[in-house]
Design a protein around this motif. Structure first.
Motif, PDB file in Angstrom:
ATOM      1  N   PRO A   1      97.322  49.907 -11.030  1.00 10.51           N
ATOM      2  CA  PRO A   1      96.776  48.589 -11.370  1.00 10.51           C
ATOM      3  C   PRO A   1      95.400  48.325 -10.771  1.00 10.51           C
ATOM      4  O   PRO A   1      94.560  47.698 -11.423  1.00 10.51           O
ATOM      5  N   ASP A   2      95.168  48.818  -9.547  1.00 11.39           N
ATOM      6  CA  ASP A   2      93.877  48.520  -8.910  1.00 11.39           C
ATOM      7  C   ASP A   2      92.733  49.217  -9.645  1.00 11.39           C
ATOM      8  O   ASP A   2      91.688  48.617  -9.903  1.00 11.39           O
ATOM      9  N   ALA A   3      92.945  50.489  -9.978  1.00 14.09           N
ATOM     10  CA  ALA A   3      91.891  51.245 -10.662  1.00 14.09           C
ATOM     11  C   ALA A   3      91.635  50.663 -12.053  1.00 14.09           C
ATOM     12  O   ALA A   3      90.481  50.473 -12.455  1.00 14.09           O
ATOM     13  N   VAL A   4      92.712  50.344 -12.770  1.00 14.01           N
ATOM     14  CA  VAL A   4      92.546  49.833 -14.130  1.00 14.01           C
ATOM     15  C   VAL A   4      91.822  48.486 -14.087  1.00 14.01           C
ATOM     16  O   VAL A   4      90.921  48.210 -14.888  1.00 14.01           O
ATOM     17  N   HIS A   5      92.192  47.680 -13.114  1.00 14.33           N
ATOM     18  CA  HIS A   5      91.559  46.367 -12.993  1.00 14.33           C
ATOM     19  C   HIS A   5      90.060  46.513 -12.714  1.00 14.33           C
ATOM     20  O   HIS A   5      89.217  45.874 -13.360  1.00 14.33           O
ATOM     21  N   ALA A   6      89.752  47.388 -11.766  1.00 13.90           N
ATOM     22  CA  ALA A   6      88.338  47.566 -11.399  1.00 13.90           C
ATOM     23  C   ALA A   6      87.543  48.086 -12.590  1.00 13.90           C
ATOM     24  O   ALA A   6      86.420  47.636 -12.850  1.00 13.90           O
ATOM     25  N   VAL A   7      88.145  49.002 -13.336  1.00 10.18           N
ATOM     26  CA  VAL A   7      87.427  49.595 -14.470  1.00 10.18           C
ATOM     27  C   VAL A   7      87.221  48.571 -15.585  1.00 10.18           C
ATOM     28  O   VAL A   7      86.136  48.450 -16.154  1.00 10.18           O
ATOM     29  N   ARG A   8      88.237  47.810 -15.878  1.00 12.93           N
ATOM     30  CA  ARG A   8      88.087  46.833 -16.969  1.00 12.93           C
ATOM     31  C   ARG A   8      87.004  45.807 -16.615  1.00 12.93           C
ATOM     32  O   ARG A   8      86.191  45.433 -17.442  1.00 12.93           O
ATOM     33  N   LYS A   9      87.024  45.408 -15.366  1.00 10.07           N
ATOM     34  CA  LYS A   9      86.017  44.454 -14.903  1.00 10.07           C
ATOM     35  C   LYS A   9      84.609  45.064 -15.005  1.00 10.07           C
ATOM     36  O   LYS A   9      83.663  44.410 -15.451  1.00 10.07           O
ATOM     37  N   PHE A  10      84.527  46.317 -14.607  1.00 13.87           N
ATOM     38  CA  PHE A  10      83.243  47.008 -14.668  1.00 13.87           C
ATOM     39  C   PHE A  10      82.733  47.085 -16.117  1.00 13.87           C
ATOM     40  O   PHE A  10      81.576  46.761 -16.401  1.00 13.87           O
ATOM     41  N   VAL A  11      83.610  47.487 -17.030  1.00 12.51           N
ATOM     42  CA  VAL A  11      83.179  47.645 -18.430  1.00 12.51           C
ATOM     43  C   VAL A  11      82.757  46.293 -19.000  1.00 12.51           C
ATOM     44  O   VAL A  11      81.730  46.183 -19.680  1.00 12.51           O
ATOM     45  N   ARG A  12      83.517  45.265 -18.698  1.00 14.96           N
ATOM     46  CA  ARG A  12      83.173  43.921 -19.188  1.00 14.96           C
ATOM     47  C   ARG A  12      81.776  43.503 -18.690  1.00 14.96           C
ATOM     48  O   ARG A  12      80.956  43.021 -19.458  1.00 14.96           O
ATOM     49  N   LYS A  13      81.562  43.725 -17.415  1.00 13.77           N
ATOM     50  CA  LYS A  13      80.273  43.300 -16.847  1.00 13.77           C
ATOM     51  C   LYS A  13      79.125  44.112 -17.426  1.00 13.77           C
ATOM     52  O   LYS A  13      78.048  43.576 -17.705  1.00 13.77           O
ATOM     53  N   GLN A  14      79.351  45.405 -17.611  1.00 13.92           N
ATOM     54  CA  GLN A  14      78.304  46.246 -18.194  1.00 13.92           C
ATOM     55  C   GLN A  14      77.960  45.777 -19.599  1.00 13.92           C
ATOM     56  O   GLN A  14      76.791  45.660 -19.959  1.00 13.92           O
ATOM     57  N   LEU A  15      79.006  45.523 -20.365  1.00  9.41           N
ATOM     58  CA  LEU A  15      78.776  45.071 -21.745  1.00  9.41           C
ATOM     59  C   LEU A  15      78.017  43.749 -21.726  1.00  9.41           C
ATOM     60  O   LEU A  15      77.061  43.546 -22.472  1.00  9.41           O
ATOM     61  N   ALA A  16      78.455  42.849 -20.848  1.00  7.18           N
ATOM     62  CA  ALA A  16      77.817  41.529 -20.776  1.00  7.18           C
ATOM     63  C   ALA A  16      76.346  41.681 -20.409  1.00  7.18           C
ATOM     64  O   ALA A  16      75.462  41.029 -20.980  1.00  7.18           O
ATOM     65  N   SER A  17      76.102  42.565 -19.468  1.00  7.45           N
ATOM     66  CA  SER A  17      74.740  42.714 -18.999  1.00  7.45           C
ATOM     67  C   SER A  17      73.848  43.341 -20.083  1.00  7.45           C
ATOM     68  O   SER A  17      72.732  42.894 -20.324  1.00  7.45           O
ATOM     69  N   GLU A  18      74.347  44.340 -20.761  1.00  6.15           N
ATOM     70  CA  GLU A  18      73.544  45.028 -21.784  1.00  6.15           C
ATOM     71  C   GLU A  18      73.375  44.192 -23.051  1.00  6.15           C
ATOM     72  O   GLU A  18      72.403  44.370 -23.777  1.00  6.15           O
ATOM     73  N   LEU A  19      74.360  43.348 -23.327  1.00  8.08           N
ATOM     74  CA  LEU A  19      74.324  42.610 -24.601  1.00  8.08           C
ATOM     75  C   LEU A  19      74.032  41.121 -24.388  1.00  8.08           C
ATOM     76  O   LEU A  19      74.294  40.301 -25.266  1.00  8.08           O
ATOM     77  N   LYS A  20      73.489  40.781 -23.223  1.00  9.29           N
ATOM     78  CA  LYS A  20      73.393  39.345 -22.892  1.00  9.29           C
ATOM     79  C   LYS A  20      72.529  38.555 -23.881  1.00  9.29           C
ATOM     80  O   LYS A  20      72.821  37.399 -24.179  1.00  9.29           O
ATOM     81  N   THR A  21      71.483  39.180 -24.392  1.00  8.93           N
ATOM     82  CA  THR A  21      70.616  38.441 -25.328  1.00  8.93           C
ATOM     83  C   THR A  21      71.414  38.044 -26.568  1.00  8.93           C
ATOM     84  O   THR A  21      71.384  36.881 -27.015  1.00  8.93           O
ATOM     85  N   GLU A  22      72.149  39.031 -27.124  1.00 16.71           N
ATOM     86  CA  GLU A  22      72.957  38.753 -28.327  1.00 16.71           C
ATOM     87  C   GLU A  22      74.062  37.742 -28.012  1.00 16.71           C
ATOM     88  O   GLU A  22      74.333  36.831 -28.805  1.00 16.71           O
ATOM     89  N   LEU A  23      74.676  37.906 -26.838  1.00 14.32           N
ATOM     90  CA  LEU A  23      75.786  37.003 -26.477  1.00 14.32           C
ATOM     91  C   LEU A  23      75.290  35.560 -26.343  1.00 14.32           C
ATOM     92  O   LEU A  23      75.941  34.611 -26.788  1.00 14.32           O
ATOM     93  N   LEU A  24      74.127  35.428 -25.734  1.00  8.23           N
ATOM     94  CA  LEU A  24      73.576  34.086 -25.550  1.00  8.23           C
ATOM     95  C   LEU A  24      73.248  33.440 -26.908  1.00  8.23           C
ATOM     96  O   LEU A  24      73.531  32.260 -27.142  1.00  8.23           O
ATOM     97  N   LYS A  25      72.723  34.252 -27.796  1.00  4.21           N
ATOM     98  CA  LYS A  25      72.401  33.754 -29.137  1.00  4.21           C
ATOM     99  C   LYS A  25      73.687  33.261 -29.815  1.00  4.21           C
ATOM    100  O   LYS A  25      73.710  32.217 -30.474  1.00  4.21           O
ATOM    101  N   ILE A  26      74.736  34.025 -29.612  1.00  3.58           N
ATOM    102  CA  ILE A  26      76.019  33.639 -30.228  1.00  3.58           C
ATOM    103  C   ILE A  26      76.490  32.287 -29.696  1.00  3.58           C
ATOM    104  O   ILE A  26      76.916  31.419 -30.458  1.00  3.58           O
ATOM    105  N   VAL A  27      76.393  32.117 -28.384  1.00  2.23           N
ATOM    106  CA  VAL A  27      76.825  30.823 -27.814  1.00  2.23           C
ATOM    107  C   VAL A  27      75.966  29.702 -28.414  1.00  2.23           C
ATOM    108  O   VAL A  27      76.493  28.675 -28.868  1.00  2.23           O
ATOM    109  N   GLU A  28      74.690  29.932 -28.450  1.00  4.57           N
ATOM    110  CA  GLU A  28      73.796  28.860 -28.927  1.00  4.57           C
ATOM    111  C   GLU A  28      73.959  28.545 -30.405  1.00  4.57           C
ATOM    112  O   GLU A  28      73.867  27.395 -30.832  1.00  4.57           O
ATOM    113  N   ASN A  29      74.242  29.577 -31.190  1.00  7.91           N
ATOM    114  CA  ASN A  29      74.317  29.360 -32.646  1.00  7.91           C
ATOM    115  C   ASN A  29      75.691  28.895 -33.132  1.00  7.91           C
ATOM    116  O   ASN A  29      75.862  28.650 -34.325  1.00  7.91           O
TER     117      ASN A  29
END
Ligand code: BAL
Ligand code: ZN
Length: 892
Positions: free
Chosen positions: A645-673
Motif C-alpha cells: 500500500p505504501d509504494a502504490v500510494h506514493a506512486v499514484r500521488k507522484f503520477v498525479r502530480k507529474q500529470l498536473a504539473s505537465e498539463l497545468k495550462t490545459e487543466l487551468l483552461k478547463i477549469v476556466e471554460n
C-alpha cells in the motif's frame, strides 16, 4: 452456526395460500397476529410443519380454531414445529406473537427509524416479525391490518391497495391493505409514522392511472422532486424497452434514515435509505442525483424481475438481482451517456467484485452454500455486479431483439412463480433457438477468468490470427475449473485508426463470413484460435469492446498499440481501457522502482497521450474526466504478488502530480471554460461539464501551489451547488494544513443541520489519505454528530449511527494507506469497532469486517497484525453468525 447447501434444496411440505396479518403497534410492544391458510404439497401428508422465528415471544398457536397446548408444538430459539396437523386439503393456522421494534437495532424485521415504524424483510427478516416458512418459494396472497396511535402514527402503509381505514377507541386508528398478487414474505412491508407525501400520477400505456406517492418527513418533501422524476422516467422506460407495465393503481416510496441496504423493492411499497431519495442542488451532488435515478429505477424494475417472478431459493439471488442491476444500468445508460455509465460500472466491478472473487469470500454467481444469506448483499448499493455482467452477455450474444424475446418468454412461462437461474437461461435459449455452449459455467464457478490473447499477422497470407487461452484461478472449494463461454467483441484498426470491414473469420474448421466492423468471437475452450482473412496490413486489434465479458485480459499489445487505441478506437470504452491498461503497466513499473529506491520518472508519451485526450474537443467531457483519472490504488495492489500500500500510494500521488504539473495550462483552461453561474440542471451535458472541471481542479490543487489553492478556495466560495462546492472542498482536503482545517470547519458549520451532507463530510475525512488519519477518524467518533460510542444514544437515535458507520468506518477502510498502516493502528481501530458494532447491527458489522478478508495479500508484518484482529473478533462473546461467517472464512 449451520451451513446451508444448494444441493439440499427440497420443495416445502406445505404451501401457504393466503396470509392475513394484523399488527397492533405500540411503544413498548407490538402484537402480530397471523391467520394462514395452509395446504400440504402432498395430500394426506403427515410431515411436521417447521416455521422460522427469531427474537419472538409466542403468545398462542391455533390450528382450525383450536388452541394448542405447550406439548402440542416444539419451540426453540429459531423454530416453531407443529408435529401433527389435520390430514386435510387445507387448514387454518393462527399465531400470535409479541415483538419489540423499539429495541431492534439490527434494522432487520420491524424496527423504528426516527420515531416511525418500518420493515426490512429481505433476506430473512420476516422471521423476526412472526413464525413463518421464511423462504422465497412460499408465495401467498396477503392482507395486512395495521393499528396504531393516530396522533403518533397518522400514516399507516402496507403492500397493495388500501381497502378500508377508520378510527377506533383510545385515540387509535387502523388501515386494511390487500395485495392481489402472490408474494414471498421477503417482499412484505409495513410503515407507520408521521409522514407527508409528494403526489403525482403516471398513466400506463394501456391507460391505467397509477397514483404515485413519495413519503418523507414533511420538511424533506421539497427534496423529493428528483426522485419523482426518476420514478416516472423508470416507469416509462420499462414500458418502452421491455413492454412491462405497472400492475397496481398505487405505488409508494418511503424514505427512512436508517436502512441497512440502499433500498428495498417490497411490492408497491418500496422503502429507501433517505440518501437515495432526498436531493436538492444545494445538498446533493451529481453523483447523488445519478445514484437516485439508478436506484429508484432498480427498485421499480424489481416489480417484474423479482416480484412477479421471484427466486426459488436464496442461492438464486442473481436471478433477480443480476437481471435488475443490468436493467438499471441500461436505464441509466439511456438517460445519460452509455460509454460513461459502462466505464463507471466496469470500474466498480474491478474495485469491488474482482478482489472479492480472488479472496476467501469468492463465490459463484449462484453460490453453493452460505451460513448467513445477508452476507451476499455485499454492499449497501453496489452488489451482484457479476450477475449483471452475465445477463449482459446474453444480450451481447442475442442482440437487443433476441434478448427481448427471451425476456418475453421468461414472463410468459414463469409469471407469479419462484424459479431458478436455469429457468432464465432456458427462456433465453428457447426463445432464440440459441447455442449457449458451456455458458452455464458462469453460474457455478467462482473466480474471475484470466484470458490471454496472442496476435500474429501473416503478410503473405493476409491473415490475422488471435489465439485465446482462458484460465480461472482456484477459489475456496474449487481447486480446478472448466472452460467457460466468453463472448469477445473484436474490431481491427488499420494504420489510419479506422475500423477494417471484416469479411471472414476461420475457426474450428469452419469459415464464417462477416460484413461489419466488429464481430463476436465465441471463445468456449481453454485454448483456441480465430483467423481473420483478407487483412491488407498488420491491424491493431480492439479486444473485448464495451467490456464484452467480465474477465481479466492479458494481451501482447505493445505500448504503441495501446497509445494508438487510446487515440483512435471507434469503441469509446476501449479508448478509455487502453489508457487504463497503459496507466496500470506504468504504475506497476514505478512501484517496482519505488521499492528499489530508484528515482521515479513518468513516461512523456503517457503525458502526451492524456494531454491529447484532454484537449480533444470532439470528446464527451465526462469521458475525458474518466480518461484522465488514474486507476485506483486497490486496482494496482490487486495486480501485485504482495500488495504494497505504501509504494502504490506514493506512486499514484507522484503520477498525479507529474500529470498536473505537465498539463497545468490545459487543466487551468478547463477549469476556466467550464464554470457556469446558471441554475443547477441535472442532465448529461451539465454533469459532464462539472465532472471535467472538478477533475481538473483536483489535479491542480494537488500541486499545493498557492495560486491553485486560491483558485480552489474561490471555487468553493462561489459554488452555486453542492457538486461544485464539495468538489472544491475535496480538492482542498487533499493537502494537510490550515487551509484544509479551515475549509472543513466552514463546511461543517454551514451544513451541520443536514445529516446527509454531514455524512459526506465524514466520508471525505475518513477516506482521506493524509498521513496518520486513524487519529482523526478516532476523533470524529467523538464528534457530536456521531454516536456509535454511546450505545443508548445509538439505540434511540439510529439516524446518526448506521448511515454514518458506512461513511466513517467504511470510508476509512477504503483508504489503503491508512487502513493498512504498518503499525497496525488501522487494523486495531477496525477490530475494536467491529466487536462493538456487532452487538448493535450484525449485518453492518459483517460488511465492515470484510475489509480484513484479503489480509493474506500483504507482507508478513501486516498479515500478523490483521490475523490477530480477526482472531480477537472470533473470540468475542456472542459473535453474530454474520460476522462469524466472514471472519472464519477469512482465517481459513
Ligand atoms: N433486494 C435488495 C435490495 C435491492 O436489490 O436493491
Ligand atoms: Zn435489487
Amino acid at each position: 452456526p449451520k451451513e446451508i447447501f444448494l444441493k439440499d434444496y427440497t420443495k416445502p411440505d406445505y404451501y401457504f395460500e393466503t396470509v392475513d396479518l394484523s399488527f397492533s403497534l405500540g411503544e413498548e410492544k407490538t402484537i402480530v397476529s397471523s391467520l394462514i391458510k395452509v395446504s400440504p404439497r402432498v395430500k394426506g401428508s403427515s410431515a411436521p410443519l417447521v416455521l422460522n422465528g427469531h427474537d419472538l415471544k409466542l403468545l398462542s398457536v391455533k390450528v382450525e380454531g383450536k388452541l394448542l397446548k405447550e406439548g402440542d408444538y416444539k419451540l426453540d430459539s429459531r423454530h416453531l414445529t407443529l408435529p401433527s396437523l389435520p390430514a386435510k386439503e387445507s387448514f387454518v393456522l393462527e399465531i400470535d406473537t409479541e415483538i419489540y421494534p423499539h429495541k431492534n437495532t439490527s434494522l432487520d424485521g420491524l424496527y423504528k427509524s426516527s420515531g416511525n415504524f418500518c420493515t426490512q424483510c429481505e433476506a430473512e427478516g420476516f422471521r423476526k416479525i412472526t413464525f413463518y416458512q421464511d423462504r422465497p418459494d412460499i408465495m401467498a396472497k396477503y392482507t395486512c391490518r395495521v393499528e396504531a396511535d393516530k396522533s403518533l402514527y397518522p400514516v399507516l402503509l402496507s403492500n397493495g391497495n388500501l381497502i378500508s381505514q377508520g378510527d377506533i377507541e383510545g385515540g387509535r386508528h387502523f388501515a386494511l391493505w390487500e395485495d392481489p398478487f402472490k408474494k414471498p414474505c421477503y417482499l412484505f412491508a409495513l410503515v407507520a409514522g408521521q409522514l407527508a407525501s409528494r403526489d403525482d400520477t403516471f398513466t400506463t400505456r394501456s391507460g391505467r392511472e397509477v397514483s404515485l406517492k413519495i413519503w418523507t418527513p414533511a420538511e424533506d418533501l421539497p427534496k423529493t422532486a428528483h426522485a419523482m422524476y426518476s420514478l416516472k422516467a423508470a416507469m416509462k422506460w420499462d414500458e418502452d424497452v421491455f413492454g412491462l407495465e405497472y400492475d397496481l393503481d398505487l405505488f409508494n416510496i418511503v424514505a427512512v434514515p436508517d436502512f441497512n441496504m440502499g433500498a428495498m423493492e417490497n411490492k408497491s411499497l418500496n422503502i429507501f435509505n433517505s440518501k437515495l431519495v432526498l436531493a436538492s442542488p444545494e445538498t446533493a451532488t451529481d453523483a447523488d442525483y445519478a445514484a437516485i435515478l439508478g436506484v429508484i429505477g432498480h427498485e421499480y424494475f424489481h416489480n417484474w424481475t423479482g416480484n412477479r417472478v421471484t427466486c426459488r431459493d436464496w442461492f438464486q439471488l442473481s436471478l433477480k438481482e443480476g437481471l435488475t442491476v443490468f436493467r438499471d444500468q441500461e436505464f441509466s445508460s439511456d438517460m445519460g451517456s452509455r460509454t460513461v455509465k459502462r466505464i463507471a460500472d466496469v470500474s466498480k466491478l474491478r474495485i469491488y467484485q474482482f478482489p472479492q472473487d480472488a479472496g476467501p469470500m469468492a463465490h459463484p454467481v449462484r453460490p453453493h452454500s452460505y451460513i448467513k444469506m445477508d452476507n451476499f448483499y455485499t454492499g449497501n448499493i453496489v452488489f451482484q455486479s457479476n450477475g449483471a455482467e452475465v445477463v449482459r452477455m446474453y444480450k451481447t450474444l442475442l442482440g437487443s431483439e433476441g434478448f427481448r424475446k427471451g425476456i418475453d418468454l421468461y414472463f410468459q412461462r414463469h409469471d407469479e412463480q419462484a424459479v431458478t437461474c436455469e429457468d432464465f437461461f432456458a427462456a433465453m435459449r428457447d426463445a432464440n433457438n440459441a447455442d449457449f455452449a458451456n455458458f452455464l459455467q458462469w453460474y457455478s464457478q467462482a473466480g474471475t477468468p484470466v484470458v490471454k490473447v496472442a496476435s500474429s499477422y501473416n503478410a503473405e497470407a493476409r491473415t490475422f490470427s488471435l489465439k485465446f487461452s482462458q484460465e480461472i484461478p482456484p477459489t475456496p472449494g474449487q481447486p480446478t475449473k472448466e472452460a467457460t463461454f466468453i463472448p469477445v467483441v473484436v474490431g481491427l484498426l488499420d494504420s489510419n485508426g479506422k475500423d477494417i470491414t471484416l469479411s471472414s473469420v476461420y475457426h474450428d474448421g469452419t469459415l464464417q463470413t462477416i460484413s461489419s466492423s466488429s464481430t463476436i468471437l465465441r471463445v468456449t475452450k481453454k485454448e483456441e484460435e480465430f483467423v481473420f482473412s483478407d487483412i491488407a496490413e498488420r491491424p491493431v486489434p480492439s479486444l473485448f469492446r464495451g467490456f464484452s465479458a467480465p474477465v481479466r485480459v492479458e494481451t501482447d499489445l505493445s505500448d504503441d498499440d495501446l497509445f494508438f487505441l487510446l487515440a483512435h478506437d471507434s469503441d469509446e470504452f476501449n479508448r478509455w481501457e487502453a489508457g487504463q491498461v497503459l496507466a496500470r503497466k506504468l504504475m506497476l513499473n514505478l512501484v517496482s522502482d519505488f521499492q528499489q529506491n530508484r528515482p521515479l520518472a513518468l513516461n512523456p508519451k503517457f503525458i502526451q497521450g492524456l494531454g491529447s485526450v484532454l484537449s480533444d474537443s470532439t470528446l464527451d467531457k465526462e469521458f475525458i474526466a474518466k480518461a484522465i483519472t488514474l486507476p485506483g490504488e486497490g486496482e494496482i495492489m490487486d495486480m501485485m504478488a504482495v500488495a504494497d500500500p505504501d509504494a502504490v500510494h506514493a506512486v499514484r500521488k507522484f503520477v498525479r502530480k507529474q500529470l498536473a504539473s505537465e498539463l497545468k495550462t490545459e487543466l487551468l483552461k478547463i477549469v476556466e471554460n467550464n464554470r457556469s453561474t446558471e441554475a443547477y440542471v441535472f442532465d448529461h451535458p451539465n454533469m459532464a461539464r462539472r465532472a471535467l472541471k472538478n477533475t481538473a481542479l483536483a489535479y491542480l490543487t494537488s500541486l499545493e501551489d498557492p495560486s491553485y489553492v486560491e483558485l480552489a478556495l474561490s471555487e468553493y466560495k462561489s459554488a452555486t451547488n453542492l457538486t461544485d462546492q464539495f468538489a472544491a472542498l475535496a480538492a482542498l482536503a487533499q493537502n494537510p494544513g490550515k487551509t484544509r482545517d479551515d475549509v472543513l470547519a466552514d463546511f461543517y458549520n454551514k451544513w451541520q443541520g443536514d445529516y446527509l451532507v454531514v455524512n459526506k463530510w465524514f466520508l471525505l475525512q475518513s477516506s482521506s489519505d493524509i498521513p496518520g488519519n486513524v487519529e482523526n477518524v478516532k476523533k470524529l467518533l467523538d464528534h457530536p454528530a456521531f454516536d456509535l460510542r454511546n450505545p443508548n444514544k445509538a439505540i434511540l437515535c439510529l439516524q446518526t449511527t448506521i448511515i454514518q458507520v458506512y461513511s466513517l468506518i467504511g470510508g476509512f477502510c477504503g483508504s489503503p494507506v491508512n487502513f493498512h498502516a504498518k503499525d497496525g493502528s488501522g487494523y486495531k481501530f477496525l477490530g475494536d469497532i467491529v466487536v462493538q458494532l456487532d452487538k448493535i447491527n450484525p449485518q453492518v458489522a459483517s460488511r465492515m469486517v470484510s475489509a480484513f478478508s484479503r489480509w493474506k495479500r500483504y507482507d508478513e508484518t501486516r498479515q500478523a497484525l490483521a490475523k490477530a484482529q480477526l482472531e480477537m473478533i472470533m473470540s468475542a462473546n456472542g459473535l453474530s453468525e454474520n460476522v462469524f461467517e466472514i471472519a472464519s472464512k477469512s482465517l481459513a
